[in-house]
Design a protein around this motif. Structure first.
Motif, PDB file in Angstrom:
ATOM      1  N   VAL A 193     -17.081  47.485  -8.213  1.00 64.71           N
ATOM      2  CA  VAL A 193     -18.385  46.930  -7.859  1.00 64.71           C
ATOM      3  C   VAL A 193     -18.453  45.499  -8.383  1.00 64.71           C
ATOM      4  O   VAL A 193     -18.202  45.250  -9.570  1.00 64.71           O
ATOM      5  CB  VAL A 193     -19.531  47.764  -8.455  1.00 64.71           C
ATOM      6  CG1 VAL A 193     -20.881  47.143  -8.094  1.00 64.71           C
ATOM      7  CG2 VAL A 193     -19.455  49.201  -7.949  1.00 64.71           C
ATOM      8  N   LEU A 194     -18.768  44.564  -7.508  1.00 73.26           N
ATOM      9  CA  LEU A 194     -18.916  43.164  -7.890  1.00 73.26           C
ATOM     10  C   LEU A 194     -20.372  42.912  -8.260  1.00 73.26           C
ATOM     11  O   LEU A 194     -21.279  43.234  -7.475  1.00 73.26           O
ATOM     12  CB  LEU A 194     -18.507  42.253  -6.727  1.00 73.26           C
ATOM     13  CG  LEU A 194     -18.592  40.752  -6.989  1.00 73.26           C
ATOM     14  CD1 LEU A 194     -17.560  40.341  -8.039  1.00 73.26           C
ATOM     15  CD2 LEU A 194     -18.366  39.976  -5.698  1.00 73.26           C
ATOM     16  N   VAL A 195     -20.591  42.381  -9.462  1.00 73.21           N
ATOM     17  CA  VAL A 195     -21.957  42.075  -9.900  1.00 73.21           C
ATOM     18  C   VAL A 195     -22.074  40.589 -10.220  1.00 73.21           C
ATOM     19  O   VAL A 195     -21.111  39.952 -10.675  1.00 73.21           O
ATOM     20  CB  VAL A 195     -22.364  42.913 -11.141  1.00 73.21           C
ATOM     21  CG1 VAL A 195     -22.385  44.387 -10.800  1.00 73.21           C
ATOM     22  CG2 VAL A 195     -21.441  42.637 -12.320  1.00 73.21           C
ATOM     23  N   HIS A 196     -23.254  40.054  -9.966  1.00 74.55           N
ATOM     24  CA  HIS A 196     -23.560  38.661 -10.290  1.00 74.55           C
ATOM     25  C   HIS A 196     -24.924  38.655 -10.969  1.00 74.55           C
ATOM     26  O   HIS A 196     -25.920  39.094 -10.377  1.00 74.55           O
ATOM     27  CB  HIS A 196     -23.583  37.818  -9.013  1.00 74.55           C
ATOM     28  CG  HIS A 196     -23.845  36.364  -9.263  1.00 74.55           C
ATOM     29  ND1 HIS A 196     -24.227  35.491  -8.278  1.00 74.55           N
ATOM     30  CD2 HIS A 196     -23.776  35.626 -10.403  1.00 74.55           C
ATOM     31  CE1 HIS A 196     -24.382  34.287  -8.780  1.00 74.55           C
ATOM     32  NE2 HIS A 196     -24.116  34.347 -10.070  1.00 74.55           N
ATOM     33  N   THR A 197     -24.957  38.217 -12.213  1.00 74.05           N
ATOM     34  CA  THR A 197     -26.202  38.233 -12.977  1.00 74.05           C
ATOM     35  C   THR A 197     -26.243  37.046 -13.935  1.00 74.05           C
ATOM     36  O   THR A 197     -25.216  36.649 -14.487  1.00 74.05           O
ATOM     37  CB  THR A 197     -26.331  39.538 -13.791  1.00 74.05           C
ATOM     38  OG1 THR A 197     -27.470  39.441 -14.655  1.00 74.05           O
ATOM     39  CG2 THR A 197     -25.095  39.815 -14.617  1.00 74.05           C
TER      40      THR A 197
ATOM     41  N   GLY B  53     -14.719  40.167 -16.439  1.00 76.12           N
ATOM     42  CA  GLY B  53     -15.391  38.938 -16.037  1.00 76.12           C
ATOM     43  C   GLY B  53     -14.554  38.134 -15.060  1.00 76.12           C
ATOM     44  O   GLY B  53     -13.343  38.022 -15.205  1.00 76.12           O
ATOM     45  N   GLU B  54     -15.219  37.572 -14.055  1.00 70.29           N
ATOM     46  CA  GLU B  54     -14.530  36.768 -13.049  1.00 70.29           C
ATOM     47  C   GLU B  54     -15.074  35.346 -12.980  1.00 70.29           C
ATOM     48  O   GLU B  54     -14.842  34.625 -12.018  1.00 70.29           O
ATOM     49  CB  GLU B  54     -14.644  37.437 -11.676  1.00 70.29           C
ATOM     50  CG  GLU B  54     -13.954  38.793 -11.624  1.00 70.29           C
ATOM     51  CD  GLU B  54     -13.750  39.292 -10.213  1.00 70.29           C
ATOM     52  OE1 GLU B  54     -14.428  38.810  -9.287  1.00 70.29           O
ATOM     53  OE2 GLU B  54     -12.885  40.166 -10.030  1.00 70.29           O
TER      54      GLU B  54
ATOM     55  N   ALA C 261     -18.735  39.597 -12.450  1.00 71.44           N
ATOM     56  CA  ALA C 261     -17.805  40.539 -13.067  1.00 71.44           C
ATOM     57  C   ALA C 261     -17.473  41.642 -12.065  1.00 71.44           C
ATOM     58  O   ALA C 261     -18.252  41.923 -11.144  1.00 71.44           O
ATOM     59  CB  ALA C 261     -18.404  41.145 -14.334  1.00 71.44           C
ATOM     60  N   ARG C 262     -16.306  42.241 -12.272  1.00 72.70           N
ATOM     61  CA  ARG C 262     -15.870  43.373 -11.457  1.00 72.70           C
ATOM     62  C   ARG C 262     -15.939  44.610 -12.340  1.00 72.70           C
ATOM     63  O   ARG C 262     -15.340  44.660 -13.411  1.00 72.70           O
ATOM     64  CB  ARG C 262     -14.449  43.141 -10.951  1.00 72.70           C
ATOM     65  CG  ARG C 262     -13.917  44.230 -10.029  1.00 72.70           C
ATOM     66  CD  ARG C 262     -12.575  43.822  -9.451  1.00 72.70           C
ATOM     67  NE  ARG C 262     -12.707  42.657  -8.599  1.00 72.70           N
ATOM     68  CZ  ARG C 262     -12.968  42.714  -7.295  1.00 72.70           C
ATOM     69  NH1 ARG C 262     -13.131  43.892  -6.715  1.00 72.70           N
ATOM     70  NH2 ARG C 262     -13.070  41.615  -6.590  1.00 72.70           N
TER      71      ARG C 262
END
Length: 303
Positions: free
Chosen positions: A223-227, A246-247, A252-253
């Motif tokens: 799951v790709l998250v952006h926060t 972290g990406e 983050a993945r």
């Protein structure tokens, strides 16, 4: 139908194919996959009777192909598009095949039209591009209107239009109830075309299952998250047993939790999410992971 039972081929001390058992069924496009040197070409040659097995057996619709008279009416095959007489025209090449297999001459013009080579029918093959030779090879496979078709890397040299055409052709042939067996390195095309996969490595069977089953069992999900508050989310998710990688750029993945569960946890802890998306690995990624231990030649491998 193609049925291989404990099919084995040895060259001295080298085992090219090792007790390989699988079935390619009518009405399906079966993708035949494996790393370089896995034994795919040797297997195809044994199916066609070009190489004799050391052990086991392989039959086409219940009998060895080598016992079939007028073989093109039973199995059509493209193994090497470059293996043609460059001095002949496309029409002359197919006409010779038709005569040897008692195929009506009218089929020559029909298949040339079908593969898009009608206007080049009288040209010498030596002047053809690789893509045109691939089309000619496919025409040869279709010539006898056979119930079983084998293709080894049929997409090499084809332009995007040609790739889409081949994809549609394979689907149509399978929908007509034919057995379509395709060896290819183009995983994206196999993902778009194949119904079933036979995967081998170092001559041995690794997987024999539907594309859906293969993907479900071997593909990975994240799951790709952006926060804007990645540190807080990281702590919450890790406390739930998830792995967070972290990406950069507040992204983050996450593995180990579903997107729904991540959304619930973020809401409970008041963490704002700008993006939340499930990502499933491609067939290529699943294939690479499954065959990693069967690759003989790795780029960049230490000497």
């Amino acid at each position: 139908m193609i049925e291989s039972i404990r099919l084995t081929k040895r060259y001295g001390d080298t085992v090219a194919v090792d007790e390989l058992t699988f079935t390619a069924e009518p009405g399906k496009v079966t993708g035949f996959l494996g790393p370089n040197g896995a034994g795919k070409s040797t297997t195809l040659r044994m199916i066609l009777g070009l190489n004799a097995p050391t052990g086991g057996s392989v039959t086409v619709n219940g009998v060895p192909f080598s016992s079939r008279p007028r073989g093109l009416r039973h199995v059509g095959a493209l193994l090497d598009a470059q293996d043609v007489h460059g001095g002949r025209s496309a029409h002359a090449h197919l006409s010779a095949l038709a005569r040897g297999n008692r195929v009506p001459p009218s089929r020559v013009d029909a298949v040339l039209e079908e593969v898009g080579l009608a206007k080049a029918a009288r040209r010498r093959i030596g002047g053809f591009s690789l893509g045109m030779k691939q089309r000619l090879g496919i025409a040869g496979a279709l010539l006898g209107d056979p119930p079983v078709l084998l293709f080894d890397e049929p997409l090499n040299g084809l332009d995007p239009e040609g790739v889409l055409w081949v994809r549609g052709l394979f689907r149509r042939l399978a929908d007509e109830g034919r057995t379509v067996f395709v060896s290819s390195h183009m995983m994206a095309e196999m993902e778009a075309t194949a119904d079933h996969l036979v995967v081998i490595g170092r001559g041995r069977l690794i997987a024999d299952q539907s594309l859906r089953e293969f993907s479900a069992r071997n593909a990975s999900r994240a799951v790709l998250v952006h926060t804007p508050d990645l540190a807080a989310l990281d702590a919450v998710l890790r406390a739930e047993g998830a792995s967070v990688c972290g990406e950069g750029d507040a992204r983050a993945r996450v593995t180990g939790l579903s997107a729904a569960r991540i959304g619930e946890l973020a809401h409970r802890h008041g963490i704002v999410l700008h993006e939340l998306a499930t990502r499933t690995s491609s067939l290529e990624s699943a294939f690479m992971a499954l065959t990693a231990d069967s690759v003989d030649y790795l780029a960049g491998e230490a000497q």
